[in-house]
Design a protein around this motif. Sequence first.
Motif, PDB file in Angstrom:
ATOM      1  N   GLN A   1      -1.617  -7.026  -2.555  1.00 30.80           N
ATOM      2  CA  GLN A   1      -0.267  -7.198  -2.021  1.00 30.80           C
ATOM      3  C   GLN A   1       0.186  -5.980  -1.210  1.00 30.80           C
ATOM      4  O   GLN A   1       0.860  -6.117  -0.187  1.00 30.80           O
ATOM      5  N   ASP A   2      -0.195  -4.789  -1.656  1.00 25.70           N
ATOM      6  CA  ASP A   2       0.185  -3.577  -0.918  1.00 25.70           C
ATOM      7  C   ASP A   2      -0.430  -3.574   0.482  1.00 25.70           C
ATOM      8  O   ASP A   2       0.231  -3.211   1.464  1.00 25.70           O
ATOM      9  N   VAL A   3      -1.686  -3.982   0.576  1.00 25.73           N
ATOM     10  CA  VAL A   3      -2.355  -4.033   1.872  1.00 25.73           C
ATOM     11  C   VAL A   3      -1.709  -5.089   2.761  1.00 25.73           C
ATOM     12  O   VAL A   3      -1.458  -4.851   3.953  1.00 25.73           O
ATOM     13  N   LEU A   4      -1.407  -6.263   2.195  1.00 23.60           N
ATOM     14  CA  LEU A   4      -0.805  -7.326   2.989  1.00 23.60           C
ATOM     15  C   LEU A   4       0.574  -6.921   3.503  1.00 23.60           C
ATOM     16  O   LEU A   4       0.948  -7.235   4.639  1.00 23.60           O
ATOM     17  N   ARG A   5       1.322  -6.215   2.681  1.00 24.02           N
ATOM     18  CA  ARG A   5       2.645  -5.760   3.122  1.00 24.02           C
ATOM     19  C   ARG A   5       2.527  -4.738   4.250  1.00 24.02           C
ATOM     20  O   ARG A   5       3.315  -4.749   5.204  1.00 24.02           O
ATOM     21  N   ALA A   6       1.534  -3.872   4.140  1.00 23.18           N
ATOM     22  CA  ALA A   6       1.320  -2.883   5.196  1.00 23.18           C
ATOM     23  C   ALA A   6       0.908  -3.568   6.501  1.00 23.18           C
ATOM     24  O   ALA A   6       1.363  -3.204   7.590  1.00 23.18           O
ATOM     25  N   LEU A   7       0.057  -4.585   6.381  1.00 28.69           N
ATOM     26  CA  LEU A   7      -0.351  -5.334   7.567  1.00 28.69           C
ATOM     27  C   LEU A   7       0.840  -6.041   8.199  1.00 28.69           C
ATOM     28  O   LEU A   7       1.019  -6.021   9.422  1.00 28.69           O
ATOM     29  N   TYR A   8       1.653  -6.680   7.379  1.00 23.90           N
ATOM     30  CA  TYR A   8       2.788  -7.431   7.909  1.00 23.90           C
ATOM     31  C   TYR A   8       3.796  -6.506   8.590  1.00 23.90           C
ATOM     32  O   TYR A   8       4.349  -6.842   9.636  1.00 23.90           O
ATOM     33  N   LYS A   9       4.025  -5.335   8.014  1.00 26.24           N
ATOM     34  CA  LYS A   9       4.943  -4.391   8.639  1.00 26.24           C
ATOM     35  C   LYS A   9       4.399  -3.921   9.990  1.00 26.24           C
ATOM     36  O   LYS A   9       5.158  -3.739  10.943  1.00 26.24           O
ATOM     37  N   GLN A  10       3.085  -3.754  10.071  1.00 30.40           N
ATOM     38  CA  GLN A  10       2.489  -3.343  11.349  1.00 30.40           C
ATOM     39  C   GLN A  10       2.588  -4.479  12.374  1.00 30.40           C
ATOM     40  O   GLN A  10       2.833  -4.240  13.559  1.00 30.40           O
TER      41      GLN A  10
END
Length: 340
Positions: A316-325
């Motif tokens: 989830q942390d990686v997906l959130r970082a991707l979505y913010k980018q």
Amino acid sequence: MKFLDLSKVYIRSGGGGSGCVSFRREKFIEFGGPDGGDGGNGGSVWAEAVDGLNTLIDFRYQQHFFAKSGQGGMGSQRTGRTGEDITLKVPVGTEILDEDEETIIADLTRVGQRVLLAKGGNGGWGNLAFKSSTNRAPSKANPGQEGIERTIWLRLKLIADAGLVGLPNAGKSTFLAAVSNARPKIADYPFTTLVPNLGVVGVDGAEFVMADIPGLIEGASEGRGLGMQFLAHVERNKVLLHLVDGTSETITKDYRTIVTELEAYAEELGNKPRIVALTKCDALDAKTISNRKRSLEKAHGGPIFVISGVAGMGLQDVLRALYKQIQGEAPVEEGKPWQP
């Protein structure tokens, strides 16, 4: 359905119909005059991006597309019938290239987007069009214009928000299967992924599309391996997720290998925003993870995410970082609370 992302196509628009030379002849009408009609226009060749397609496989079995020619003009001032157009239905994200495979004619990135590839020839004028005050009975007509014949290339670049890159067997397909409904082939040997896969990823009520391409190897920019021919599918991505196998003894070298190949393929791809994650960490102890994370942070110059697709660790942390980018914001660092 087989995956095909490059196809050569031969197209030809229809020629225009010839004009007609005709004179009105009716009983009791002494001077009928010219009444030859114009020829019909030839059909054109179009390309249109449609929904529901993700491969160019249809163009493997049919490469020739010829539009109908216009009908010739007729007497009694009758114009010939216009030839029917032909439309090539292609997936969204298809680039249309000239015969040299370099000149881009069009880039179809939206459903319903159309482009004219070859215009049909105009129909010729009949002798009625040449009538004048000094030429009351013209006996000439124009032939129709010839159609346009050309060779084009169709090159598909899948449209996705984020792309997965890494060495073979780095856990890319496992990650995609863990965060989406996509079911790519997963096995414990290299090059299990032979064609790109797409998956819709959901995080905190939002969704984005992620692409998984075959793994890259050293020398891929020189033609080795499979991944280089599919790198076009991550050119459109807003961000790349670089996965590094945490169980490898040479993680720094593995990381630099991928970066080198991306830069060798295209400068734009090498400069694309990139998030790096250490995978398969469920198989490592805390000390090993800490040491390898520190080494990778030094090579990358930024934060490293620790994840495991099998155990669901840190996804989830990686997906959130991707979505913010993807939304145009800077990615968060691992361990910091995420704010919507």
